[in-house]
Design a protein around this motif. Structure first.
Motif, PDB file in Angstrom:
ATOM      1  N   GLN A  86       0.842  -1.202   0.000  1.00  0.00           N
ATOM      2  CA  GLN A  86       0.000   0.000   0.000  1.00  0.00           C
ATOM      3  C   GLN A  86       0.878   1.253   0.000  1.00  0.00           C
ATOM      4  OE1 GLN A  86      -2.291   0.466   3.576  1.00  0.00           O
ATOM      5  NE2 GLN A  86      -3.560   2.086   2.715  1.00  0.00           N
ATOM      6  N   TYR A  87       1.913   1.275   0.827  1.00  0.00           N
ATOM      7  CA  TYR A  87       2.814   2.430   0.882  1.00  0.00           C
ATOM      8  C   TYR A  87       3.552   2.608  -0.441  1.00  0.00           C
ATOM      9  CZ  TYR A  87       2.201   3.232   5.917  1.00  0.00           C
ATOM     10  OH  TYR A  87       1.696   3.543   7.148  1.00  0.00           O
ATOM     11  N   ARG A  88       3.985   1.517  -1.056  1.00  0.00           N
ATOM     12  CA  ARG A  88       4.639   1.606  -2.374  1.00  0.00           C
ATOM     13  C   ARG A  88       3.716   2.280  -3.379  1.00  0.00           C
ATOM     14  NH1 ARG A  88       6.807  -4.418  -1.971  1.00  0.00           N
ATOM     15  NH2 ARG A  88       8.914  -3.986  -1.210  1.00  0.00           N
ATOM     16  N   ASN A  89       2.468   1.846  -3.417  1.00  0.00           N
ATOM     17  CA  ASN A  89       1.507   2.412  -4.368  1.00  0.00           C
ATOM     18  C   ASN A  89       1.250   3.892  -4.103  1.00  0.00           C
ATOM     19  OD1 ASN A  89       1.214  -0.013  -5.757  1.00  0.00           O
ATOM     20  ND2 ASN A  89      -0.503  -0.671  -4.498  1.00  0.00           N
ATOM     21  N   ILE A  90       1.134   4.265  -2.848  1.00  0.00           N
ATOM     22  CA  ILE A  90       0.893   5.675  -2.513  1.00  0.00           C
ATOM     23  C   ILE A  90       2.107   6.524  -2.878  1.00  0.00           C
ATOM     24  CG2 ILE A  90       0.565   7.283  -0.587  1.00  0.00           C
ATOM     25  CD1 ILE A  90      -1.282   5.109   0.671  1.00  0.00           C
ATOM     26  N   VAL A  91       3.310   6.042  -2.568  1.00  0.00           N
ATOM     27  CA  VAL A  91       4.523   6.788  -2.918  1.00  0.00           C
ATOM     28  C   VAL A  91       4.605   6.979  -4.431  1.00  0.00           C
ATOM     29  CG1 VAL A  91       7.054   6.638  -3.013  1.00  0.00           C
ATOM     30  CG2 VAL A  91       5.865   6.244  -0.858  1.00  0.00           C
ATOM     31  N   LYS A  92       4.340   5.934  -5.192  1.00  0.00           N
ATOM     32  CA  LYS A  92       4.371   6.048  -6.662  1.00  0.00           C
ATOM     33  C   LYS A  92       3.331   7.052  -7.153  1.00  0.00           C
ATOM     34  CE  LYS A  92       5.450   1.268  -7.206  1.00  0.00           C
ATOM     35  NZ  LYS A  92       5.034   0.001  -7.813  1.00  0.00           N
ATOM     36  N   GLN A  93       2.151   7.021  -6.581  1.00  0.00           N
ATOM     37  CA  GLN A  93       1.077   7.935  -6.983  1.00  0.00           C
ATOM     38  C   GLN A  93       1.459   9.384  -6.689  1.00  0.00           C
ATOM     39  OE1 GLN A  93      -2.751   6.893  -5.270  1.00  0.00           O
ATOM     40  NE2 GLN A  93      -3.312   9.039  -5.136  1.00  0.00           N
ATOM     41  N   VAL A  94       2.010   9.640  -5.507  1.00  0.00           N
ATOM     42  CA  VAL A  94       2.422  10.999  -5.137  1.00  0.00           C
ATOM     43  C   VAL A  94       3.567  11.469  -6.037  1.00  0.00           C
ATOM     44  CG1 VAL A  94       3.521  12.355  -3.303  1.00  0.00           C
ATOM     45  CG2 VAL A  94       1.557  10.900  -2.772  1.00  0.00           C
ATOM     46  N   LEU A  95       4.567  10.591  -6.275  1.00  0.00           N
ATOM     47  CA  LEU A  95       5.675  10.967  -7.164  1.00  0.00           C
ATOM     48  C   LEU A  95       5.185  11.227  -8.576  1.00  0.00           C
ATOM     49  CD1 LEU A  95       8.870   8.896  -6.348  1.00  0.00           C
ATOM     50  CD2 LEU A  95       8.310  11.235  -5.763  1.00  0.00           C
ATOM     51  N   GLN A  96       4.218  10.466  -9.039  1.00  0.00           N
ATOM     52  CA  GLN A  96       3.664  10.667 -10.386  1.00  0.00           C
ATOM     53  C   GLN A  96       3.105  12.076 -10.524  1.00  0.00           C
ATOM     54  OE1 GLN A  96       3.680   8.472 -13.138  1.00  0.00           O
ATOM     55  NE2 GLN A  96       3.005  10.324 -14.169  1.00  0.00           N
ATOM     56  N   HIS A  97       2.444  12.556  -9.488  1.00  0.00           N
ATOM     57  CA  HIS A  97       1.899  13.919  -9.506  1.00  0.00           C
ATOM     58  C   HIS A  97       3.026  14.942  -9.705  1.00  0.00           C
ATOM     59  CE1 HIS A  97      -0.156  17.566  -8.272  1.00  0.00           C
ATOM     60  NE2 HIS A  97       0.777  17.744  -7.353  1.00  0.00           N
ATOM     61  N   ASN A 103       3.010  16.256   3.424  1.00  0.00           N
ATOM     62  CA  ASN A 103       1.593  16.633   3.455  1.00  0.00           C
ATOM     63  C   ASN A 103       0.785  15.855   2.420  1.00  0.00           C
ATOM     64  OD1 ASN A 103       1.756  18.479   5.588  1.00  0.00           O
ATOM     65  ND2 ASN A 103       2.562  20.039   4.215  1.00  0.00           N
ATOM     66  N   ALA A 104       1.379  15.612   1.260  1.00  0.00           N
ATOM     67  CA  ALA A 104       0.690  14.816   0.241  1.00  0.00           C
ATOM     68  C   ALA A 104       0.505  13.379   0.731  1.00  0.00           C
ATOM     69  CB  ALA A 104       1.474  14.836  -1.069  1.00  0.00           C
ATOM     70  N   LEU A 105       1.526  12.830   1.400  1.00  0.00           N
ATOM     71  CA  LEU A 105       1.427  11.464   1.939  1.00  0.00           C
ATOM     72  C   LEU A 105       0.358  11.390   3.034  1.00  0.00           C
ATOM     73  CD1 LEU A 105       5.234  10.610   2.162  1.00  0.00           C
ATOM     74  CD2 LEU A 105       3.595   9.683   0.507  1.00  0.00           C
ATOM     75  N   ILE A 106       0.322  12.391   3.896  1.00  0.00           N
ATOM     76  CA  ILE A 106      -0.689  12.441   4.953  1.00  0.00           C
ATOM     77  C   ILE A 106      -2.085  12.509   4.329  1.00  0.00           C
ATOM     78  CG2 ILE A 106      -1.625  13.882   6.807  1.00  0.00           C
ATOM     79  CD1 ILE A 106       1.377  14.653   7.371  1.00  0.00           C
ATOM     80  N   GLY A 107      -2.210  13.291   3.265  1.00  0.00           N
ATOM     81  CA  GLY A 107      -3.487  13.394   2.548  1.00  0.00           C
ATOM     82  C   GLY A 107      -3.946  12.080   1.950  1.00  0.00           C
ATOM     83  N   GLU A 108      -2.993  11.188   1.709  1.00  0.00           N
ATOM     84  CA  GLU A 108      -3.325   9.855   1.165  1.00  0.00           C
ATOM     85  C   GLU A 108      -3.511   8.817   2.272  1.00  0.00           C
ATOM     86  OE1 GLU A 108      -4.048   9.070  -1.946  1.00  0.00           O
ATOM     87  OE2 GLU A 108      -3.767  11.166  -2.523  1.00  0.00           O
ATOM     88  N   GLY A 109      -3.469   9.274   3.525  1.00  0.00           N
ATOM     89  CA  GLY A 109      -3.758   8.366   4.630  1.00  0.00           C
ATOM     90  C   GLY A 109      -2.560   7.808   5.381  1.00  0.00           C
ATOM     91  N   ILE A 110      -1.350   8.263   5.047  1.00  0.00           N
ATOM     92  CA  ILE A 110      -0.163   7.796   5.764  1.00  0.00           C
ATOM     93  C   ILE A 110      -0.064   8.561   7.086  1.00  0.00           C
ATOM     94  CG2 ILE A 110       2.352   7.510   5.696  1.00  0.00           C
ATOM     95  CD1 ILE A 110       1.009   5.940   3.478  1.00  0.00           C
ATOM     96  N   PRO A 111       0.034   7.858   8.214  1.00  0.00           N
ATOM     97  CA  PRO A 111       0.165   8.579   9.486  1.00  0.00           C
ATOM     98  C   PRO A 111       1.546   9.224   9.629  1.00  0.00           C
ATOM     99  CG  PRO A 111       0.211   6.198   9.851  1.00  0.00           C
ATOM    100  CD  PRO A 111      -0.057   6.415   8.384  1.00  0.00           C
ATOM    101  N   LYS A 112       1.600  10.343  10.326  1.00  0.00           N
ATOM    102  CA  LYS A 112       2.872  11.041  10.546  1.00  0.00           C
ATOM    103  C   LYS A 112       3.902  10.138  11.213  1.00  0.00           C
ATOM    104  CE  LYS A 112       1.065  15.724  10.938  1.00  0.00           C
ATOM    105  NZ  LYS A 112       0.916  16.902  11.802  1.00  0.00           N
TER     106      LYS A 112
END
Length: 111
Positions: free
Chosen positions: A6-17, A81-90
């Motif tokens: 899940q974290y891999r997918n979120i990181v890829k999605q944020v980097l894609q942006h 902040n983008a990661l937090i917005g995708e549900g990753i806890p601080k």
């Protein structure tokens, strides 16, 4: 899906942006590098500044010990902040670009 995937997918999605934003910049070639084997994720820009070659790691994140490490982040709003917005806890985000002395006073993970 497990948390690491899940974290891999979120990181890829944020980097894609950010990759989409940075690739619009003139006079630079922008590349997104995602290596899930070593869990290294980067946006890199290359180009020429007059007679000198420029290679710049715009964004660099990695996954280690169940946490997301932000090694380089020159963005205005902050990748954290983008990661937090995708549900990753601080508590699962390490601001690696900050010194450990500063990190211990933040709400983010120490390491």
């Amino acid at each position: 899906m497990d948390r690491l995937e899940q974290y891999r997918n979120i990181v890829k999605q944020v980097l894609q942006h950010y990759y989409t934003l940075y690739k619009r910049m003139p006079d630079a070639d922008t590349t997104m590098v995602c290596d899930p084997t070593s869990d290294q994720y980067q946006v890199i820009q290359t180009g020429w500044d007059a007679q000198q070659r420029r290679i710049y790691t715009t964004l660099h994140l990695s996954l280690k010990n169940g946490k997301i490490y932000i090694h380089s982040d020159p963005t205005e709003e902050g990748v954290a902040n983008a990661l937090i917005g995708e549900g990753i806890p601080k508590t699962d985000i390490v601001l690696e670009y900050q010194t450990p002395t500063f990190r211990k006073h933040s709400e983010f993970a120490q390491a």
